[in-house]
Write a protein that holds these residues in place. Structure first.
Motif, short mmCIF file in Angstrom:
data_model
loop_
_atom_site.label_atom_id
_atom_site.label_comp_id
_atom_site.label_asym_id
_atom_site.label_seq_id
_atom_site.Cartn_x
_atom_site.Cartn_y
_atom_site.Cartn_z
N VAL A 47 -5.46 9.44 21.35
CA VAL A 47 -6.33 10.45 21.96
C VAL A 47 -7.80 10.10 21.75
CG1 VAL A 47 -7.08 12.87 21.83
CG2 VAL A 47 -4.65 12.32 21.86
N VAL A 48 -8.15 9.67 20.54
CA VAL A 48 -9.53 9.28 20.26
C VAL A 48 -9.94 8.09 21.12
CG1 VAL A 48 -11.10 8.37 18.50
CG2 VAL A 48 -9.52 10.21 17.92
N SER A 49 -9.04 7.14 21.28
CA SER A 49 -9.33 5.97 22.11
C SER A 49 -9.55 6.37 23.56
CB SER A 49 -8.18 4.95 22.02
OG SER A 49 -8.01 4.50 20.69
N ILE A 50 -8.73 7.28 24.06
CA ILE A 50 -8.90 7.75 25.45
C ILE A 50 -10.24 8.46 25.61
CG2 ILE A 50 -7.99 9.34 27.17
CD1 ILE A 50 -5.18 8.69 26.13
N ILE A 51 -10.59 9.29 24.61
CA ILE A 51 -11.88 10.00 24.68
C ILE A 51 -13.03 9.01 24.72
CG2 ILE A 51 -13.45 11.49 23.38
CD1 ILE A 51 -11.01 13.01 22.37
N LEU A 52 -12.99 8.00 23.84
CA LEU A 52 -14.07 7.01 23.82
C LEU A 52 -14.13 6.23 25.12
CD1 LEU A 52 -13.74 5.64 20.15
CD2 LEU A 52 -15.48 7.18 21.07
N ALA A 53 -12.97 5.91 25.68
CA ALA A 53 -12.95 5.15 26.94
C ALA A 53 -13.56 5.96 28.08
CB ALA A 53 -11.50 4.76 27.27
N ILE A 54 -13.19 7.24 28.14
CA ILE A 54 -13.75 8.09 29.21
C ILE A 54 -15.27 8.26 29.02
CG2 ILE A 54 -13.72 10.39 30.22
CD1 ILE A 54 -10.75 10.56 29.51
N CYS A 55 -15.71 8.46 27.78
CA CYS A 55 -17.15 8.62 27.52
C CYS A 55 -17.90 7.35 27.87
CB CYS A 55 -17.37 8.98 26.04
SG CYS A 55 -16.82 10.65 25.60
N LEU A 56 -17.34 6.18 27.52
CA LEU A 56 -17.98 4.92 27.85
C LEU A 56 -18.05 4.71 29.35
CD1 LEU A 56 -19.22 2.26 26.91
CD2 LEU A 56 -16.89 1.30 26.80
N LEU A 57 -16.99 5.09 30.08
CA LEU A 57 -17.00 4.98 31.54
C LEU A 57 -18.08 5.86 32.15
CD1 LEU A 57 -15.69 3.92 34.15
CD2 LEU A 57 -14.09 5.87 34.03
N LEU A 58 -18.18 7.11 31.68
CA LEU A 58 -19.21 8.01 32.20
C LEU A 58 -20.61 7.48 31.89
CD1 LEU A 58 -17.70 11.51 31.31
CD2 LEU A 58 -17.89 10.48 33.58
N TYR A 59 -20.78 6.92 30.68
CA TYR A 59 -22.08 6.38 30.31
C TYR A 59 -22.49 5.25 31.25
CZ TYR A 59 -25.74 4.10 27.58
OH TYR A 59 -26.92 3.54 27.18
N ARG A 60 -21.56 4.35 31.57
CA ARG A 60 -21.87 3.23 32.46
C ARG A 60 -22.18 3.71 33.87
NH1 ARG A 60 -17.87 -1.78 31.89
NH2 ARG A 60 -19.53 -2.58 33.28
N ILE A 61 -21.45 4.74 34.33
CA ILE A 61 -21.71 5.29 35.68
C ILE A 61 -23.11 5.91 35.74
CG2 ILE A 61 -21.03 7.08 37.32
CD1 ILE A 61 -18.13 6.60 36.46
N PHE A 62 -23.45 6.73 34.74
CA PHE A 62 -24.78 7.36 34.72
C PHE A 62 -25.89 6.32 34.57
CE2 PHE A 62 -22.46 11.28 33.06
CZ PHE A 62 -22.48 11.91 34.30
N ARG A 63 -25.63 5.30 33.77
CA ARG A 63 -26.62 4.25 33.56
C ARG A 63 -26.86 3.47 34.86
NH1 ARG A 63 -30.05 3.00 29.15
NH2 ARG A 63 -30.58 0.80 29.27
N LYS A 64 -25.79 3.20 35.57
CA LYS A 64 -25.90 2.47 36.83
C LYS A 64 -26.66 3.26 37.88
CE LYS A 64 -23.11 0.05 40.31
NZ LYS A 64 -21.71 -0.29 40.73
N ASN A 65 -26.50 4.58 37.87
CA ASN A 65 -27.18 5.44 38.84
C ASN A 65 -28.59 5.84 38.39
OD1 ASN A 65 -24.96 5.43 40.55
ND2 ASN A 65 -24.03 7.23 39.58
N GLY A 66 -29.01 5.34 37.25
CA GLY A 66 -30.38 5.62 36.81
C GLY A 66 -30.57 6.96 36.13
N TRP A 67 -29.50 7.58 35.72
CA TRP A 67 -29.65 8.87 35.05
C TRP A 67 -29.89 8.69 33.55
CZ3 TRP A 67 -27.17 13.91 36.84
CH2 TRP A 67 -27.25 14.03 38.23
N LEU A 68 -29.57 7.54 33.00
CA LEU A 68 -29.79 7.28 31.58
C LEU A 68 -30.56 5.99 31.41
CD1 LEU A 68 -26.31 8.23 30.10
CD2 LEU A 68 -28.43 9.50 29.85
#
Length: 362
Positions: free
Chosen positions: A341-362
């Motif tokens: 469960v912790v691994s899935i949470i980290l994977a989803i958070c990392l995916l969201l971070y990369r998406i926001f970073r790519k779109n210039g939100w972070l």
């Protein structure tokens, strides 16, 4: 404006009163308020020290030349003798005693009364931190057939240097008292040009800081500069009509030879007016740009906050689900449930971070 009791009998008396007073002059020695009193004949200054009564008596005895008297912030008692001797109109004298007059040109009998605003650039380290950039004063000029009287308010608008330059140019002074009025007007407008050049450099500096990354210029600082430009505009714009009148033959006190010089002053004044108008428009644009930049920065901050809130939502949601008090939940008692469960949470958070970073939100 309060009346001056000692000048109440001046209205409408003109030169007849002035001639009468020449027979009984009131001697006024040079003092703190009388900066200088000089007699000019054929463009040359006569030697010696003169009181105002002696000076005008000498000129009218010769039937040639003129008197130039310079006053600095006199009060009603100090100017009374001069006003009586030269037949100055009481309304013009009241205006000359009171500062904060608007630039104007008025005609009283056979005397002209001209009001000019003087300006001085106040030195400062940065236009974004200065509280004052332009300091104003006033210069009133009485022009008669054989005299010029200047009344100065403020400490920066002295005419001593101008007088010395004119003393060295007898050909110019030979044109009469109107030549002094032109020289004063030209001197004031030249200072306008100098001040606008310095202000232009300040505005360029502000503009560079506004569009620089991570700049700290606020709209309030630009409004301060805009207020200073407005003060300069109040000095410059109203003067256009008086100068145009002097250049177009408003009075016979200004001969044709001098009127042509006033046209040059009018051209310089038009240049200054155009600069001041451009400054006002540019500062308005900079205010809008600063407000837009602040709004853009706020939108960027809000996007960052929203992105981090979305990322934090994932572990919060999972923790909320597994925090419910149910006995039968999927993988609740499985040995590898927690790390998966912790691994899935980290994977989803990392995916969201990369998406926001790519779109210039972070």
């Amino acid at each position: 404006m309060p009346a001056i009791p000692s000048l109440g009998g001046l209205r409408g008396r003109g030169n007849s009163r002035a001639k009468a007073n020449l027979e009984r002059p009131i001697p006024v020695p040079l003092s703190a308020y009388v900066v200088d009193c000089a007699v000019y004949v054929d463009g040359k200054r006569l030697p010696g020290r003169w009181t105002h009564a002696e000076a005008i008596r000498e000129v009218r005895k010769r039937h040639a030349g003129f008197v130039w008297i310079g006053l600095h912030e006199p009060d009603s008692d100090q100017i009374q003798g001069i006003a009586d001797t030269f037949g100055l109109h009481e309304l013009a004298v009241e205006d000359a005693l009171e500062a904060h007059q608007r630039p104007k040109l008025e005609r009283y009998d056979d005397t002209l009364f001209l009001v000019l605003k003087t300006v001085r650039y106040v030195e400062h380290q940065s236009p974004t931190t200065a509280n004052e950039i332009v300091e104003t004063g006033e210069l009133m000029v009485f022009l008669g057939r054989d005299f010029v009287i200047t009344v100065r308010h403020g400490n920066h608008s002295g005419l001593a240097r101008l007088r010395r330059d004119l003393d060295d140019d007898p050909e110019r002074l030979s044109l009469g008292a109107a030549a002094v009025v032109h020289a004063i007007s030209d001197h004031v407008v030249d200072h306008y040009l100098e001040v606008t050049s310095r202000i232009e450099a300040d505005i360029d500096e502000i503009e560079a800081q506004v569009f620089a990354p991570r700049s700290s210029v606020s709209a309030e600082q630009i409004y301060l500069m805009k207020r200073e430009v407005l003060e300069l505009r109040r000095a410059v714009v109203p003067l256009a009509t008086p100068v145009s009148r002097l250049a177009e033959g408003y009075t016979r006190l200004v001969p044709d030879e001098v009127r042509s010089y006033f046209r040059d002053v009018a051209d310089h004044l038009a240049t200054v007016s155009e600069r001041v108008a451009a400054f006002d428009e540019l500062l308005s644009t900079l205010v809008d740009a600063t407000v837009a930049k602040i709004s853009l920065q706020q939108n960027t901050d809000m996007r960052k906050i929203t992105a981090w809130a979305a990322i934090i939502t994932v572990p919060t949601m999972v923790a909320g689900i597994y925090g419910m008090n149910f006995d039968y939940m999927p993988e609740l008692h499985w040995q590898f449930g927690y790390p998966i469960v912790v691994s899935i949470i980290l994977a989803i958070c990392l995916l969201l971070y990369r998406i926001f970073r790519k779109n210039g939100w972070l």
